[in-house]
Each structure stands twice: as C-alpha cells, then as structure tokens.
Design a protein around this motif. Sequence first.
Motif, PDB file in Angstrom:
ATOM      1  N   THR A 183       0.852  -1.188   0.000  1.00 31.45           N
ATOM      2  CA  THR A 183       0.000   0.000   0.000  1.00 31.45           C
ATOM      3  C   THR A 183       0.887   1.237   0.000  1.00 31.45           C
ATOM      4  O   THR A 183       1.804   1.345   0.811  1.00 31.45           O
ATOM      5  CB  THR A 183      -0.906   0.011   1.242  1.00 31.45           C
ATOM      6  OG1 THR A 183      -1.685  -1.195   1.258  1.00 31.45           O
ATOM      7  CG2 THR A 183      -1.835   1.207   1.223  1.00 31.45           C
ATOM      8  N   VAL A 184       0.604   2.154  -0.927  1.00 28.53           N
ATOM      9  CA  VAL A 184       1.440   3.339  -1.077  1.00 28.53           C
ATOM     10  C   VAL A 184       0.554   4.588  -1.116  1.00 28.53           C
ATOM     11  O   VAL A 184      -0.374   4.672  -1.919  1.00 28.53           O
ATOM     12  CB  VAL A 184       2.285   3.275  -2.365  1.00 28.53           C
ATOM     13  CG1 VAL A 184       3.170   4.508  -2.490  1.00 28.53           C
ATOM     14  CG2 VAL A 184       3.129   2.004  -2.405  1.00 28.53           C
ATOM     15  N   TYR A 185       0.841   5.540  -0.227  1.00 27.66           N
ATOM     16  CA  TYR A 185       0.196   6.852  -0.242  1.00 27.66           C
ATOM     17  C   TYR A 185       1.209   7.848  -0.786  1.00 27.66           C
ATOM     18  O   TYR A 185       2.300   7.998  -0.223  1.00 27.66           O
ATOM     19  CB  TYR A 185      -0.217   7.278   1.165  1.00 27.66           C
ATOM     20  CG  TYR A 185      -1.355   6.496   1.772  1.00 27.66           C
ATOM     21  CD1 TYR A 185      -2.650   7.009   1.791  1.00 27.66           C
ATOM     22  CD2 TYR A 185      -1.134   5.244   2.354  1.00 27.66           C
ATOM     23  CE1 TYR A 185      -3.700   6.301   2.373  1.00 27.66           C
ATOM     24  CE2 TYR A 185      -2.175   4.527   2.934  1.00 27.66           C
ATOM     25  CZ  TYR A 185      -3.452   5.056   2.938  1.00 27.66           C
ATOM     26  OH  TYR A 185      -4.474   4.347   3.518  1.00 27.66           O
ATOM     27  N   GLU A 186       0.840   8.539  -1.873  1.00 27.95           N
ATOM     28  CA  GLU A 186       1.760   9.469  -2.516  1.00 27.95           C
ATOM     29  C   GLU A 186       1.028  10.710  -3.007  1.00 27.95           C
ATOM     30  O   GLU A 186      -0.146  10.652  -3.363  1.00 27.95           O
ATOM     31  CB  GLU A 186       2.444   8.820  -3.728  1.00 27.95           C
ATOM     32  CG  GLU A 186       3.385   7.695  -3.393  1.00 27.95           C
ATOM     33  CD  GLU A 186       4.042   7.104  -4.620  1.00 27.95           C
ATOM     34  OE1 GLU A 186       5.228   6.736  -4.525  1.00 27.95           O
ATOM     35  OE2 GLU A 186       3.372   7.007  -5.673  1.00 27.95           O
ATOM     36  N   ASP A 187       1.761  11.822  -3.046  1.00 28.23           N
ATOM     37  CA  ASP A 187       1.281  13.071  -3.626  1.00 28.23           C
ATOM     38  C   ASP A 187       2.182  13.371  -4.830  1.00 28.23           C
ATOM     39  O   ASP A 187       3.404  13.282  -4.720  1.00 28.23           O
ATOM     40  CB  ASP A 187       1.387  14.189  -2.578  1.00 28.23           C
ATOM     41  CG  ASP A 187       0.798  15.515  -3.044  1.00 28.23           C
ATOM     42  OD1 ASP A 187       1.103  15.951  -4.172  1.00 28.23           O
ATOM     43  OD2 ASP A 187       0.048  16.131  -2.259  1.00 28.23           O
ATOM     44  N   PRO A 188       1.600  13.717  -5.992  1.00 28.53           N
ATOM     45  CA  PRO A 188       2.446  13.974  -7.168  1.00 28.53           C
ATOM     46  C   PRO A 188       3.493  15.062  -6.965  1.00 28.53           C
ATOM     47  O   PRO A 188       4.530  15.050  -7.625  1.00 28.53           O
ATOM     48  CB  PRO A 188       1.427  14.385  -8.243  1.00 28.53           C
ATOM     49  CG  PRO A 188       0.158  13.724  -7.834  1.00 28.53           C
ATOM     50  CD  PRO A 188       0.161  13.771  -6.326  1.00 28.53           C
ATOM     51  N   ARG A 189       3.253  16.008  -6.030  1.00 27.95           N
ATOM     52  CA  ARG A 189       4.214  17.095  -5.798  1.00 27.95           C
ATOM     53  C   ARG A 189       5.192  16.776  -4.662  1.00 27.95           C
ATOM     54  O   ARG A 189       6.094  17.576  -4.407  1.00 27.95           O
ATOM     55  CB  ARG A 189       3.477  18.392  -5.452  1.00 27.95           C
ATOM     56  CG  ARG A 189       2.695  18.996  -6.589  1.00 27.95           C
ATOM     57  CD  ARG A 189       2.009  20.304  -6.162  1.00 27.95           C
ATOM     58  NE  ARG A 189       2.948  21.407  -6.028  1.00 27.95           N
ATOM     59  CZ  ARG A 189       2.591  22.626  -5.625  1.00 27.95           C
ATOM     60  NH1 ARG A 189       1.330  22.874  -5.295  1.00 27.95           N
ATOM     61  NH2 ARG A 189       3.490  23.587  -5.534  1.00 27.95           N
ATOM     62  N   CYS A 190       5.020  15.645  -4.008  1.00 27.98           N
ATOM     63  CA  CYS A 190       5.824  15.311  -2.833  1.00 27.98           C
ATOM     64  C   CYS A 190       7.256  14.959  -3.242  1.00 27.98           C
ATOM     65  O   CYS A 190       7.483  13.948  -3.919  1.00 27.98           O
ATOM     66  CB  CYS A 190       5.172  14.144  -2.097  1.00 27.98           C
ATOM     67  SG  CYS A 190       6.242  13.273  -0.954  1.00 27.98           S
ATOM     68  N   PRO A 191       8.260  15.753  -2.840  1.00 32.70           N
ATOM     69  CA  PRO A 191       9.640  15.458  -3.234  1.00 32.70           C
ATOM     70  C   PRO A 191      10.174  14.155  -2.653  1.00 32.70           C
ATOM     71  O   PRO A 191      10.936  13.441  -3.309  1.00 32.70           O
ATOM     72  CB  PRO A 191      10.427  16.665  -2.726  1.00 32.70           C
ATOM     73  CG  PRO A 191       9.582  17.278  -1.660  1.00 32.70           C
ATOM     74  CD  PRO A 191       8.162  17.000  -2.044  1.00 32.70           C
ATOM     75  N   GLY A 247      -2.251  16.639 -11.158  1.00 36.63           N
ATOM     76  CA  GLY A 247      -1.432  15.456 -11.362  1.00 36.63           C
ATOM     77  C   GLY A 247      -2.165  14.189 -10.971  1.00 36.63           C
ATOM     78  O   GLY A 247      -2.119  13.179 -11.679  1.00 36.63           O
ATOM     79  N   ALA A 248      -2.882  14.235  -9.832  1.00 36.19           N
ATOM     80  CA  ALA A 248      -3.659  13.072  -9.392  1.00 36.19           C
ATOM     81  C   ALA A 248      -4.768  12.761 -10.385  1.00 36.19           C
ATOM     82  O   ALA A 248      -5.035  11.595 -10.710  1.00 36.19           O
ATOM     83  CB  ALA A 248      -4.237  13.334  -8.007  1.00 36.19           C
ATOM     84  N   ASN A 249      -5.432  13.800 -10.889  1.00 31.75           N
ATOM     85  CA  ASN A 249      -6.481  13.592 -11.889  1.00 31.75           C
ATOM     86  C   ASN A 249      -5.907  12.964 -13.157  1.00 31.75           C
ATOM     87  O   ASN A 249      -6.498  12.038 -13.738  1.00 31.75           O
ATOM     88  CB  ASN A 249      -7.147  14.921 -12.227  1.00 31.75           C
ATOM     89  CG  ASN A 249      -8.166  14.782 -13.348  1.00 31.75           C
ATOM     90  OD1 ASN A 249      -9.254  14.257 -13.170  1.00 31.75           O
ATOM     91  ND2 ASN A 249      -7.805  15.257 -14.535  1.00 31.75           N
ATOM     92  N   ALA A 250      -4.742  13.450 -13.598  1.00 34.25           N
ATOM     93  CA  ALA A 250      -4.122  12.901 -14.803  1.00 34.25           C
ATOM     94  C   ALA A 250      -3.759  11.428 -14.610  1.00 34.25           C
ATOM     95  O   ALA A 250      -3.883  10.621 -15.537  1.00 34.25           O
ATOM     96  CB  ALA A 250      -2.882  13.715 -15.178  1.00 34.25           C
ATOM     97  N   LEU A 251      -3.335  11.070 -13.408  1.00 33.57           N
ATOM     98  CA  LEU A 251      -3.042   9.659 -13.124  1.00 33.57           C
ATOM     99  C   LEU A 251      -4.305   8.815 -13.200  1.00 33.57           C
ATOM    100  O   LEU A 251      -4.283   7.683 -13.695  1.00 33.57           O
ATOM    101  CB  LEU A 251      -2.391   9.534 -11.744  1.00 33.57           C
ATOM    102  CG  LEU A 251      -0.923   9.952 -11.676  1.00 33.57           C
ATOM    103  CD1 LEU A 251      -0.482  10.142 -10.224  1.00 33.57           C
ATOM    104  CD2 LEU A 251      -0.031   8.922 -12.364  1.00 33.57           C
TER     105      LEU A 251
END
Length: 287
Positions: free
Chosen positions: A90-98, A142-146
């Motif tokens: 399980t992975v929680y990620e934000d597209p802008r998260c460095p 970014g999340a929408n594009a994913l």
Amino acid sequence: MSDKNREGKRNARERMLAERAEEEARGRRKKKLIVGGVALAVIAAAVVTGVVVQDQRSTPETPTAAPTGAIGDKNLIIPVGSDNAPSVLTVYEDPRCPACGIFEREFSPTISQLEDAGKIYTNYHIVSFIDRAVPGKGSKYGANALACAQDAGHFRDYHDVLYRNQPDETNDAFGDKAVLINLARQVDGLVTPAFEACVNDVKYGGWVSAVQQDFDKSSFKSTPTVLLNGQPVYPKYNNEEITPANLVKWVDAANQGKQLGTPGSHGQSPAPTSTASESNNPSPKAG
C-alpha cells in the motif's frame, strides 16, 4: 556496486528521510494553525458555522466518478499488478511530494519487478495535500491525470514518468495541464482525445478530493507512506532500513509457502521496456 554508487544511493535515502521530516513538521504547523483558527471563530461567536465547517472537512466526499478498475471503499484506490498476489503493498503518494519522487526513482523498478512476478498487488492512494501548503494545483491536476491514465490502462507507466520528471515542490509545473499531457507522450498509446479531455476537464476532480479526505481521516499524516500487508515498511521495518534489496527480502519472507499471483492485471504488466526522458524541472508552457 562502486563506492560512488553506494554513496549516491545513501545520499538519496538521506534526502528522502529529510524531506519526510520536513513534510511532517509542516503538517504539525498547519494543524496548529487550523486549531487556532477554529478557536478564534468560536471566540467570535461563530460556533455553529465553525462546527459545520469542521463537519464538512471530516465528511468523506463520495465521488461521482472513479477511474476504471479502482477498488476499495468508494473506489478510492488504484491497483497495479495481480489481485491474487499473496502480498499487498500500500502506497500513499502526492504527485508534488519530493520525498515520494526520491522514493519512486529508487524503488519503482523493484516494485514493478515484484508486481510482474506475481509477488505483490500494489494499492495506490493518490493524495493532494501539498496544494494546500504550497499554493498551486499540481497535486490535484497530477492526481487527476493519473486517474485518466488508469482509464487508458497506462497508470503505472505514466506514474513512473511523472515522478521521473517531477518539478521542485515549489514549482507548480504539474498545475499546467499542457505539461501533464506533454509528459504523457512518453507513454506509447496514452495520449488520445479521450485522455486529453479527461485531463483538461479535470474529470476526476471529485474523486481526487475524496481520496484526500480519506487520507485526512486516516492515521497517516505524511507521504510517502508505504505498508506491506498493513505493516509500515518506510523508512524502516524491524529495525532494518528500507532498500530495494530489503523490500524484496521482506516480500519473499511474507510470501514463503504461498502461491504467487498471475501478473498482468489492469493492463499494467509487463513493465515498460522503453526509457522515458528525465528532465528534472519541466517548465509550464506559456498560455
């Protein structure tokens, strides 16, 4: 492995840990500001309004549309790999998260190999809270594009392209839909009129908000958050630091004696064979 390569990987992990610590500190500061704001609202006799706002913040939004193949409660999770694999990552990620970018650039090849071997079923929660801390729309868009790429059966490839080309956290390049569509051209067959419309219309904006609200209600407060069969493995597991080799070791130990899954679910396997370009800081296009 050369000493130089080992040093480079160690430095990358150190940066990843430092970014996570900074992100957690920002979250604590933001929470204090929110609490202080609510207290002032109460003092100003806006008690009823304050309660309603808090209720709205804490009530998960039910998305009117979810990307194809999404799973879980309210279909908030994008799965990759075989759903009959013996272990779940399980992975929680934000597209802008460095820190997520550092994690993905080091671990995505290993995760893809584990998926393609039928060893893990990866469940992605694509969150978007950085837009609130660093003004912009890159996390949401970014999340929408994913989600749009998931519709097209290219989530994994596009996910990897975004993180390989991730801008600096303060650069809202992903807030430009043209940048997101241009990066999608690195994935064969992804850019179609349907995909472009999905990105430009922010088709899954409600879904993105619902995923973030679900994250807000969870006990997880920073990204990346990585769990193996429900147990945190980032940045450490059983006092061992996470590395690609250790992740493989932990998965194999969890799978011992179990039948492996059939890879290829959701159109995400096999792993991409082409190499996407890696410009570190895509610039938003004018207009």
